[in-house]
Structure formats: structure tokens, C-alpha cells
Design a protein around this motif. Sequence first.
Motif, short mmCIF file in Angstrom:
data_model
loop_
_atom_site.label_atom_id
_atom_site.label_comp_id
_atom_site.label_asym_id
_atom_site.label_seq_id
_atom_site.Cartn_x
_atom_site.Cartn_y
_atom_site.Cartn_z
N ALA A 126 24.71 -2.26 -36.22
CA ALA A 126 26.44 -2.85 -36.89
C ALA A 126 26.56 -2.41 -37.73
N GLY A 127 27.64 -2.17 -38.85
CA GLY A 127 28.42 -2.45 -40.07
C GLY A 127 28.98 -0.24 -39.65
N SER A 128 28.69 -0.21 -38.33
CA SER A 128 29.29 1.66 -38.14
C SER A 128 30.44 1.35 -38.28
N ALA A 129 31.07 2.65 -37.78
CA ALA A 129 32.18 2.52 -38.32
C ALA A 129 33.65 2.87 -37.03
N LEU A 130 32.01 2.79 -36.14
CA LEU A 130 33.11 2.59 -34.72
C LEU A 130 32.49 1.92 -33.62
N MET A 131 33.08 1.29 -33.22
CA MET A 131 32.13 0.04 -32.32
C MET A 131 33.26 0.24 -30.81
N LEU A 132 32.61 0.26 -29.84
CA LEU A 132 32.90 0.05 -28.72
C LEU A 132 32.37 -0.78 -27.68
N VAL A 133 33.61 -1.58 -26.68
CA VAL A 133 33.08 -2.38 -26.03
C VAL A 133 33.44 -2.16 -24.23
N GLY A 134 32.80 -2.79 -23.92
CA GLY A 134 32.94 -2.42 -22.30
C GLY A 134 33.64 -3.89 -21.74
N SER A 169 22.44 5.76 -33.01
CA SER A 169 22.14 4.93 -33.80
C SER A 169 23.46 5.37 -35.50
N LYS A 170 24.88 5.49 -34.50
CA LYS A 170 25.72 5.97 -35.63
C LYS A 170 27.10 5.02 -35.05
N VAL A 171 26.60 4.52 -34.23
CA VAL A 171 27.90 3.32 -33.24
C VAL A 171 27.11 2.25 -33.09
N TYR A 172 28.22 0.74 -33.13
CA TYR A 172 27.55 -0.45 -32.60
C TYR A 172 28.46 -0.58 -30.66
N ILE A 173 27.79 -1.04 -30.07
CA ILE A 173 27.52 -1.50 -28.67
C ILE A 173 28.22 -2.54 -28.06
N ALA A 174 29.92 -3.06 -27.06
CA ALA A 174 29.13 -4.03 -26.99
C ALA A 174 29.53 -4.75 -25.73
N ASN A 175 29.87 -5.77 -25.31
CA ASN A 175 30.79 -6.17 -24.01
C ASN A 175 31.66 -6.92 -24.29
N VAL A 176 32.70 -7.60 -22.90
CA VAL A 176 33.72 -8.43 -23.65
C VAL A 176 32.46 -9.57 -22.83
N VAL A 177 31.96 -9.73 -21.33
CA VAL A 177 30.81 -10.34 -20.74
C VAL A 177 29.85 -9.91 -21.73
N PRO A 178 28.92 -11.49 -22.13
CA PRO A 178 27.75 -10.56 -21.82
C PRO A 178 26.73 -10.47 -21.55
N TRP A 179 26.70 -11.20 -20.13
CA TRP A 179 25.82 -11.88 -18.96
C TRP A 179 26.58 -10.66 -17.90
N GLN A 237 38.82 -16.03 -15.88
CA GLN A 237 38.61 -17.04 -16.36
C GLN A 237 37.39 -16.62 -16.66
N GLU A 238 36.26 -15.82 -16.48
CA GLU A 238 35.33 -15.78 -17.10
C GLU A 238 35.43 -14.73 -18.60
N LEU A 239 36.19 -14.29 -18.81
CA LEU A 239 36.88 -13.23 -19.44
C LEU A 239 37.40 -13.97 -20.85
N ALA A 240 37.93 -15.23 -20.18
CA ALA A 240 38.46 -15.97 -20.98
C ALA A 240 37.41 -16.63 -21.52
N ILE A 276 33.19 -12.23 -28.45
CA ILE A 276 33.18 -10.63 -28.35
C ILE A 276 34.58 -10.34 -29.62
N GLU A 277 35.43 -11.27 -29.55
CA GLU A 277 35.85 -11.32 -30.71
C GLU A 277 35.56 -11.65 -32.83
N ARG A 278 34.65 -12.98 -32.34
CA ARG A 278 33.44 -12.66 -33.12
C ARG A 278 32.86 -11.84 -33.83
N GLN A 279 32.07 -11.26 -32.77
CA GLN A 279 31.59 -10.09 -32.87
C GLN A 279 32.03 -8.51 -33.41
N ILE A 280 33.06 -8.88 -33.50
CA ILE A 280 33.96 -7.95 -33.21
C ILE A 280 34.22 -7.89 -34.73
#
Length: 269
Positions: free
Chosen positions: A115-123, A157-167, A178-181, A187-191
Motif C-alpha cells: 500500500a502506498g505504491s505509485a501504481l495500483m492494479l484492480v482486477g 514489492s513495488k505495486v498494490y493489487i486488489a480486485n473489485v470483488v474480494p470473494w 449486483q455483486e459489483l455494485a 474497492i473505492e475506499r481501498q483505492i
Amino acid sequence: MSVAQARALLDWYIAMGVDCAIGETPLDRFALGNAAPASPYRSAAAASLIVPPSPRASTTPPSAPAIEGEPGIAEARRLAAAAMSLDELREAMNAFEGCALKAAATQLAFADGIAGSALMLVGEAPGREEDLQGKPFVGRSGQLLDRILASIGLDRSKVYIANVVPWRPPGNRTPTPQELAICRPFIERQIELAAPKCLVLLGGAANSALTGSSLGIVKQRGKWLSLHMGQLVLPTMPTFHPAYLLRNPLSKKLIWNDFMEVHQALRRI
């Protein structure tokens, strides 16, 4: 069928996300035709989890009133807004019961990297390996993503990675609108809390969920967007999900071009 053929078939089932049986006796689906047999195993709760896969190119959310009326969205927003750190957000998501996917998943796949990396990737959502390990992008798609990152001099070690849906959705199907909503406030708060300088959206589901775009990822990839996330205004690059490249290897040159654009943007930050 030989042992080798049976093993190859089993490996194929696992790769496609078929990792559990839902009945004790086989059914001849060709004989059944279009008739759907009644299942004694399907409760009302389980039925909500078994959704036919939607085409990956068709990720446009339905009209706003239908989405806004989904149970769980208001609670997700409240919990997300109350989280003042990523640790608090993880705890809130672990306690959240408003998404039916949680009941079928092994665990929350919250994030990987720094967290805090310049680049974040969201799947999009976890697959089988991600569900088992509790981290996004650790299966075959993750291995390809590692190689893509290495091509521009980066690693986890230089990026931060997450998904829109965590399950994990059952059978690795595409998350429903509906699940995405329901998961979007998290994910918005995580970003916001991770506070990257640049964002990459991997795949159509992530792109449509976070930008609201009705365009497919084929049309939108490679084009910079400005995504407003709380107080942040992030340069955002939509591109293909690595899983798409596993099925369409000729598109690797396109995602390579997209990540070279990202590399140049990071050098200017």
C-alpha cells in the motif's frame, strides 16, 4: 478412458473452476434438453449464488434504480466510509454479510503488494488459487501479471493489487452487476486509503464497475481516463485482464503497449 486421459480431464475441470460436485449421481444433460431438473440441494440462499455466466464483453450495469435497490449497498457504503485505514477496511469487509458470494468463498482475498505504491492494479474477482491463498492474482493469471510487471521493471514489492470483488464467484463466473455494485464501496475506499498515483484497471468488469462505462474493454483499453476517487484524481489505464491473454495470446502485444504507457506515466510522476 485411460488414467492419463482421466487425469488430463480432471486438470481441465480444475482449470475451468470446476472444483466441487453438487450431486451424487450424474445427469445426462443432452437427454434433458431445455428442461431444468429440480434439485434437492438448491436452497433459496444457494440459488442466489448459482448464476449463469454472463458474456465478459457484456459488463454494462443495469439501470441505476435496480442497482441502488440491492440489499447490502447502503451497509457497504457505511462500513467503507467508517474505515480510516486499510486494516480497518479489511476487518469491516471480513465482518460484512451483505454479499452472498462470501458464503461460498473460502476467505477474503483483500490485497497483495505494498500500500502506498505509485501504481495500483484492480482486477475482477478471485479465482481458485486466490480463494485458497487469500491474495489476488496468484494463479496462472497472476503469474502472467508478474511477467508483465517485470517487463517495465516492477514486481509485487513495488505495486498494490486488489480486485473489485474480494470473494470468489462460484465456478470463476463473471460477477453479476449486483455483486459489483455491492462491493464497489469497498474497492473505492481501498483505492482512497492506498492512495496510488496511477491506476490500472484489468478487464471489462473492473473498468465498468469503477468508471461506469458502457464500452467494452476492447474499445476502451489503451485510452487514459481521469478517475475521481474521493479527494484523488487518478490517471487510469483500462487494459485486458491477464486471464483474457491466456485465452487470446495474440493480444499480449496490446497489453504490452498499455503497460509501456503506464511505465512512461510513472516516470513523469
